[in-house]
Design a protein around this motif. Structure first.
Motif: not given
Length: 82
Positions: A40-41, A59-61, A79-81
């Motif tokens: 991600l930019v 994208i993923s975490c 939702g990501c740590a």
């Protein structure tokens, strides 16, 4: 990508003589799949924090995040740590 089909016809009826016309039909072709990356930019101006939804951004975490900002920027993935 676009294809153009052309045909001729005659418009009749009304108070005038038949009028010839050319019909052009535009049809979009299905897009070719683009290569994707887990990256991600972010280009931000005058923003201090941003929260991104990874599912919507596709994208993923563990995505690589590149930030171009005019000041300090806190970027969170919902939702990501941390």
């Amino acid at each position: 990508p676009l294809s153009i089909a052309q045909s001729n016809g005659v418009l009749s009826g009304g108070y005038h003589e038949p009028a010839p016309y050319t019909r052009r039909l535009l049809e979009w072709r299905a897009p070719e799949p683009a290569a994707t990356e887990n990256r991600l930019v972010i280009r931000a101006r005058n923003i201090a924090t941003v929260t991104i939804d990874p599912a919507r951004a596709r994208i993923s975490c563990s995505a690589a995040i590149e930030i171009d900002s005019d000041g300090p920027l806190v970027a969170r993935l919902r939702g990501c740590a941390p």
